[in-house]
Design an enzyme around this catalytic site. Structure first.
Site, short mmCIF file in Angstrom:
data_model
loop_
_atom_site.label_atom_id
_atom_site.label_comp_id
_atom_site.label_asym_id
_atom_site.label_seq_id
_atom_site.Cartn_x
_atom_site.Cartn_y
_atom_site.Cartn_z
N LYS A 165 0.82 -1.22 0.00
CA LYS A 165 0.00 0.00 0.00
C LYS A 165 0.85 1.26 0.00
O LYS A 165 0.45 2.28 -0.56
CB LYS A 165 -0.95 0.01 1.20
CG LYS A 165 -2.11 -0.96 1.03
CD LYS A 165 -3.26 -0.62 1.95
CE LYS A 165 -4.44 -1.54 1.68
NZ LYS A 165 -5.51 -1.41 2.64
N LYS A 203 -4.78 -9.34 -6.73
CA LYS A 203 -5.98 -9.48 -5.91
C LYS A 203 -7.09 -8.56 -6.40
O LYS A 203 -6.81 -7.44 -6.81
CB LYS A 203 -5.58 -9.09 -4.48
CG LYS A 203 -6.54 -9.47 -3.40
CD LYS A 203 -5.99 -9.07 -2.05
CE LYS A 203 -5.98 -7.55 -1.87
NZ LYS A 203 -5.81 -7.08 -0.52
N LYS A 220 -10.61 -2.84 -4.16
CA LYS A 220 -11.38 -1.61 -4.33
C LYS A 220 -10.55 -0.52 -4.98
O LYS A 220 -11.07 0.39 -5.59
CB LYS A 220 -11.82 -1.05 -2.97
CG LYS A 220 -12.37 -2.02 -2.01
CD LYS A 220 -12.60 -1.38 -0.65
CE LYS A 220 -12.77 -2.46 0.40
NZ LYS A 220 -13.22 -2.03 1.69
P1 TYM Z 1 -10.79 -4.96 3.90
O1 TYM Z 1 -11.78 -3.89 4.15
O2 TYM Z 1 -9.66 -4.69 2.96
O3 TYM Z 1 -11.52 -6.26 3.39
C1 TYM Z 1 -12.62 -6.82 4.07
C2 TYM Z 1 -12.55 -8.33 4.02
O4 TYM Z 1 -12.55 -8.77 2.65
C3 TYM Z 1 -11.46 -9.65 2.43
N1 TYM Z 1 -10.99 -9.47 1.04
C4 TYM Z 1 -10.83 -10.46 0.16
N2 TYM Z 1 -11.04 -11.78 0.26
C5 TYM Z 1 -10.80 -12.53 -0.83
N3 TYM Z 1 -10.37 -12.01 -2.02
C6 TYM Z 1 -10.16 -10.69 -2.16
N4 TYM Z 1 -9.76 -10.20 -3.34
C7 TYM Z 1 -10.38 -9.85 -1.04
N5 TYM Z 1 -10.28 -8.51 -0.82
C8 TYM Z 1 -10.65 -8.30 0.45
C9 TYM Z 1 -10.40 -9.24 3.45
O5 TYM Z 1 -9.50 -10.29 3.71
C10 TYM Z 1 -11.26 -8.89 4.65
O6 TYM Z 1 -11.56 -10.05 5.39
N6 TYM Z 1 -7.82 -4.88 7.91
C11 TYM Z 1 -9.07 -5.35 7.41
C12 TYM Z 1 -10.26 -4.87 8.22
C13 TYM Z 1 -10.18 -5.07 9.70
C14 TYM Z 1 -10.35 -6.32 10.39
C15 TYM Z 1 -10.24 -6.00 11.76
C16 TYM Z 1 -10.59 -7.61 9.97
C17 TYM Z 1 -9.97 -4.13 10.64
N7 TYM Z 1 -10.00 -4.66 11.87
C18 TYM Z 1 -10.35 -6.99 12.76
C19 TYM Z 1 -10.70 -8.59 10.96
C20 TYM Z 1 -10.58 -8.27 12.31
C21 TYM Z 1 -9.26 -4.85 5.99
O7 TYM Z 1 -8.67 -3.88 5.59
O8 TYM Z 1 -10.21 -5.50 5.29
#
Ligand code: TYM
Length: 333
Positions: free
Chosen positions: A114, A198, A201
């Protein structure tokens, strides 16, 4: 015994098929089990690690709640809230940042990706992001965290931080090391334009992802334009492994229909991509359109969405404040 589930999703717009298949679909299944206590957090504090427009952020927070509910999470049974409304998250993040080691954070691949080439210009928040994530999880004595494959390293870090805090203060088992719940297959959905990247967004081209708000025409068009190769559909796993775009599309099909990968390979072996794409589009429209229709209905009910967040944050705050009190005692504050 039931599980204590916690997971978060960033309200940065364009929630997509990767978020759904990697995480949200799993949230729904876990929340349907009466024995589990589930908390799903809209992580707005994480979102501001990169620049956000406040007006858009507010609307993206509501859209994330709408997506949870439209996908099948019942706000009466699970806690849905936004992170900024429970101040214990920021406080615990600071405290845990004193247990986390800079060496651990420097190894995080997501930060490297990132931050890009110019790491000096990345925010401090982007660097310490996984510590806030650990705070989210540890405040609720979470036992299981459903996430996509890309969050695995952050969860390992969370376990290390928990252990270090417990050791440093002789507080055995105070923070519970959580187990990641990452699906064995299809936990990393790739871009429709590049099978090695991947689905995300932040990818510039909207054609690279299926958004959960896309309508049927958009879905069909995106699958039609999805990258493939000139060969017929692969006929075995070995072949599939070498053909990334085919692997991703068959993976999406299998995950959506709940079919074993081997069975899907056999079903389409030797066929043309165009034939497969038509069937894949149909399945996607069948599964995603009801969600996208429900999201747009819910978005018109701002008060309802806000009331879910308000109620959820009150409940979450009760749990988190209790834990924070104990943290203060342990630290000598
Ligand atoms: P975020 O917002 O990027 O994504 C949310 C969830 O979607 C999953 N994900 C994917 N899974 C499969 N293929 C993909 N291409 C893909 N893109 C996204 C992510 O693995 C995630 O589960 N840091 C985290 C948010 C967070 C969190 C937490 C998660 C903050 N605090 C505590 C668990 C526990 C994040 O940025 O997810």
């Amino acid at each position: 015994m039931g599980k204590k589930i916690f997971s978060g999703v960033q309200p940065t717009g364009n929630l997509h098929l990767g978020n759904y298949l990697g995480a949200i679909k799993n949230f729904v299944e876990l929340s349907n089990d009466k024995d589990n206590d589930c908390i799903f957090c809209v992580v707005d504090l994480h979102a501001i690690t990169v620049k956000q427009n406040p007006k858009e952020l507010r609307s993206n927070i509501r859209e994330t709640v709408a997506t949870f509910v439209a996908s099948g999470i019942d706000p009466k049974k699970s806690i849905i809230f936004n992170q900024s409304k429970v101040t214990a998250h920021s406080e615990a993040a600071w405290i845990l940042s004193c247990s986390a080691r800079t060496g651990w954070l420097s190894r995080m691949t997501q930060f490297k990706e990132k931050a890009g080439k110019d790491k000096e210009k990345a925010s401090v928040g982007l660097y310490s992001y996984p510590v806030l994530m650990a705070a989210d999880i540890l405040l609720y004595d979470t036992t299981h965290v459903p996430v996509g494959d890309d969050q695995k390293q952050h969860l390992e870090l969370c376990r290390d931080i928990a252990q270090k805090f417990n050791n440093d203060f002789g507080a055995e088992n105070f923070f519970k090391a959580p187990e990641p719940l990452i699906q064995k297959q299809f936990s990393r959905i790739m871009s429709l334009k590049d099978g090695l990247k991947k689905m995300s967004k932040s990818e510039l081209s909207d054609l690279s992802r299926i958004n959960l708000t896309d309508n049927a025409d958009q879905i069909i068009n995106k699958i039609k334009k999805a990258k493939t190769d000139p060969l017929p559909m692969p006929s075995n796993n070995e072949e599939l492994d070498k053909r990334h775009e085919a692997k991703n599309l068959i993976g999406i099909y299998s995950s959506l229909t709940g079919t074993k990968l081997e069975k899907s390979i056999n079903e389409f072996s030797g066929k043309n991509f165009s034939e497969f794409k038509e069937i894949l589009s149909q399945v996607l429209v069948e599964k995603i359109s009801p969600i996208s229709n429900e999201i747009s209905k819910l978005l018109a009910e701002k008060n309802f969405l806000d009331s879910i967040l308000l109620e959820g944050s009150e409940k979450a705050d009760k749990i988190a404040s209790k834990k924070m009190k104990k943290i203060h005692e342990i630290l000598g504050f």
